[in-house]
Scaffold this motif. Sequence first.
Motif, mmCIF file in Angstrom:
data_model
loop_
_atom_site.group_PDB
_atom_site.id
_atom_site.type_symbol
_atom_site.label_atom_id
_atom_site.label_comp_id
_atom_site.label_asym_id
_atom_site.label_seq_id
_atom_site.Cartn_x
_atom_site.Cartn_y
_atom_site.Cartn_z
ATOM 1 N N ILE A 197 0.796 -1.246 -0.017
ATOM 2 C CA ILE A 197 -0.188 0.019 0.067
ATOM 3 C C ILE A 197 0.996 1.412 0.016
ATOM 4 N N VAL A 198 1.873 1.240 0.704
ATOM 5 C CA VAL A 198 2.812 2.564 0.932
ATOM 6 C C VAL A 198 3.562 2.754 -0.504
ATOM 7 N N LEU A 199 3.927 1.780 -1.184
ATOM 8 C CA LEU A 199 4.504 1.688 -2.357
ATOM 9 C C LEU A 199 3.652 2.251 -3.500
ATOM 10 N N PHE A 200 2.394 1.691 -3.536
ATOM 11 C CA PHE A 200 1.562 2.352 -4.177
ATOM 12 C C PHE A 200 1.163 3.787 -4.116
ATOM 13 N N ALA A 201 1.152 3.978 -2.719
ATOM 14 C CA ALA A 201 0.869 5.613 -2.510
ATOM 15 C C ALA A 201 2.089 6.594 -2.902
ATOM 16 N N LEU A 202 3.224 5.920 -2.637
ATOM 17 C CA LEU A 202 4.472 6.477 -3.192
ATOM 18 C C LEU A 202 4.463 6.729 -4.574
ATOM 19 N N ALA A 203 4.017 5.632 -5.304
ATOM 20 C CA ALA A 203 3.962 5.918 -6.837
ATOM 21 C C ALA A 203 3.000 7.117 -7.306
ATOM 22 N N VAL A 204 1.803 7.088 -6.444
ATOM 23 C CA VAL A 204 0.835 8.233 -6.810
ATOM 24 C C VAL A 204 1.396 9.226 -6.498
ATOM 25 N N ALA A 205 2.123 9.746 -5.419
ATOM 26 C CA ALA A 205 2.570 10.997 -4.986
ATOM 27 C C ALA A 205 3.758 11.329 -6.079
ATOM 28 N N GLY A 206 4.619 10.350 -6.500
ATOM 29 C CA GLY A 206 5.491 10.638 -7.549
ATOM 30 C C GLY A 206 4.858 11.001 -8.925
ATOM 31 N N HIS A 214 6.066 18.949 -14.511
ATOM 32 C CA HIS A 214 6.102 18.799 -15.885
ATOM 33 C C HIS A 214 7.589 17.842 -16.294
ATOM 34 N N SER A 215 7.747 16.714 -15.291
ATOM 35 C CA SER A 215 8.724 16.124 -15.551
ATOM 36 C C SER A 215 8.732 14.825 -15.973
ATOM 37 N N SER A 216 9.444 14.068 -16.148
ATOM 38 C CA SER A 216 9.373 12.691 -16.418
ATOM 39 C C SER A 216 8.444 11.767 -15.351
ATOM 40 N N VAL A 217 7.483 11.221 -15.839
ATOM 41 C CA VAL A 217 6.633 10.556 -14.641
ATOM 42 C C VAL A 217 7.430 9.430 -14.422
ATOM 43 N N ARG A 218 7.924 8.600 -15.455
ATOM 44 C CA ARG A 218 8.470 7.113 -14.967
ATOM 45 C C ARG A 218 9.878 7.475 -14.084
ATOM 46 N N LEU A 219 10.707 8.364 -14.268
ATOM 47 C CA LEU A 219 11.764 8.679 -13.467
ATOM 48 C C LEU A 219 11.342 9.229 -12.047
ATOM 49 N N ALA A 220 10.294 9.856 -11.943
ATOM 50 C CA ALA A 220 9.862 10.437 -10.691
ATOM 51 C C ALA A 220 9.119 9.156 -9.977
ATOM 52 N N THR A 222 10.010 5.827 -10.464
ATOM 53 C CA THR A 222 10.898 4.976 -9.875
ATOM 54 C C THR A 222 11.516 5.349 -8.989
ATOM 55 N N ARG A 223 12.022 6.681 -8.963
ATOM 56 C CA ARG A 223 12.797 7.186 -7.667
ATOM 57 C C ARG A 223 12.340 7.052 -6.533
ATOM 58 N N VAL A 224 10.888 7.450 -6.392
ATOM 59 C CA VAL A 224 10.161 7.529 -5.236
ATOM 60 C C VAL A 224 9.946 6.291 -4.516
ATOM 61 N N VAL A 225 9.346 5.139 -5.602
ATOM 62 C CA VAL A 225 9.290 3.908 -5.374
ATOM 63 C C VAL A 225 10.359 3.048 -4.707
ATOM 64 N N VAL A 226 11.645 3.229 -5.508
ATOM 65 C CA VAL A 226 12.703 2.670 -5.188
ATOM 66 C C VAL A 226 13.376 2.913 -3.824
ATOM 67 N N GLY A 227 13.168 4.271 -3.731
ATOM 68 C CA GLY A 227 13.763 5.089 -2.368
ATOM 69 C C GLY A 227 12.917 4.388 -1.174
ATOM 70 N N GLY A 228 11.616 4.412 -1.512
ATOM 71 C CA GLY A 228 10.713 3.981 -0.346
ATOM 72 C C GLY A 228 10.971 2.592 0.141
ATOM 73 N N ALA A 229 10.930 1.738 -0.830
ATOM 74 C CA ALA A 229 11.385 0.225 -0.711
ATOM 75 C C ALA A 229 12.461 -0.178 -0.120
ATOM 76 N N VAL A 230 13.793 0.666 -0.296
ATOM 77 C CA VAL A 230 14.759 0.547 0.395
ATOM 78 C C VAL A 230 14.904 1.085 1.696
ATOM 79 N N GLY A 231 14.076 2.093 1.907
ATOM 80 C CA GLY A 231 13.915 2.473 3.371
ATOM 81 C C GLY A 231 13.116 1.517 3.987
ATOM 82 N N LEU A 232 12.032 0.912 3.662
ATOM 83 C CA LEU A 232 11.401 0.070 4.323
ATOM 84 C C LEU A 232 11.991 -1.268 4.570
ATOM 85 N N ALA A 233 12.673 -1.690 3.662
ATOM 86 C CA ALA A 233 13.774 -2.755 3.869
ATOM 87 C C ALA A 233 14.548 -2.706 4.930
#
Length: 247
Positions: A197-206, A214-220, A222-233
Amino acid sequence: MPDDSELRPVPRSGAHEGEPHDAAMGARLNWLRAGVLGANDGIVSTAGLVVGVAGASAARGTIFTAGLAGLVVGAVSMALGEYISVSSQRDSERSQLELETRELQESPEDEMAELAGLYERKGLSADTARRVAEELTAHDALAAHADIELGIDPDELTSPIQAAVASAISFTVGATLPLAAIMLAPASTRVVWTVLIVLFALAVAGLVSARIGHSSVRLAVTRVVVGGAVGLAVTYAIGRLFGTAVA
């Protein structure tokens, strides 16, 4: 019969519909960005806290107490930090406006020449720059100088209280999500459900952040989801390691 070009509406003042052209719109976008960032901070920090505690203890009461404490402390910290930061900014803006007001009163001709010179440096001819400076000065001298010299709108100074409240609310909204997820999910799968749920919410926030900027959706995303996943782990591993060791 008129052709297609005659039937098409002519845009007014050269503006494109849907594009922000006023300072108020820029301010609203800044507030929206701050809200997204505050919510993102609430999601990540609270999720890391409850997942870390869940790694150390299965007691629902312990997890809830830790999560609620993190939510309250985080919201208060965000509000205080934003209030202090914006108060300092507002004090600086007021000081600069007061100085500019004195200069306009004491040496109006020098200020007129300065304003015309600033417009010349932006590409206007000397005659046009002088005419623009005179017309803007006649309309609102302080606003004209504040805009081009300081980048400040005297009527749109930042509000410390508004910033503090907005930061606290956005953080609380974001923090409520992982806290509710880990409390409502079954004990055997609470960490898995919370992480998903948190990773999904982070994806929406990104996604929202990328759309606003007006920046790259994929980059934003990916950055926030990967960062969140690492932090949670990391926090979950720390909870498991130290929780077991201390126990």
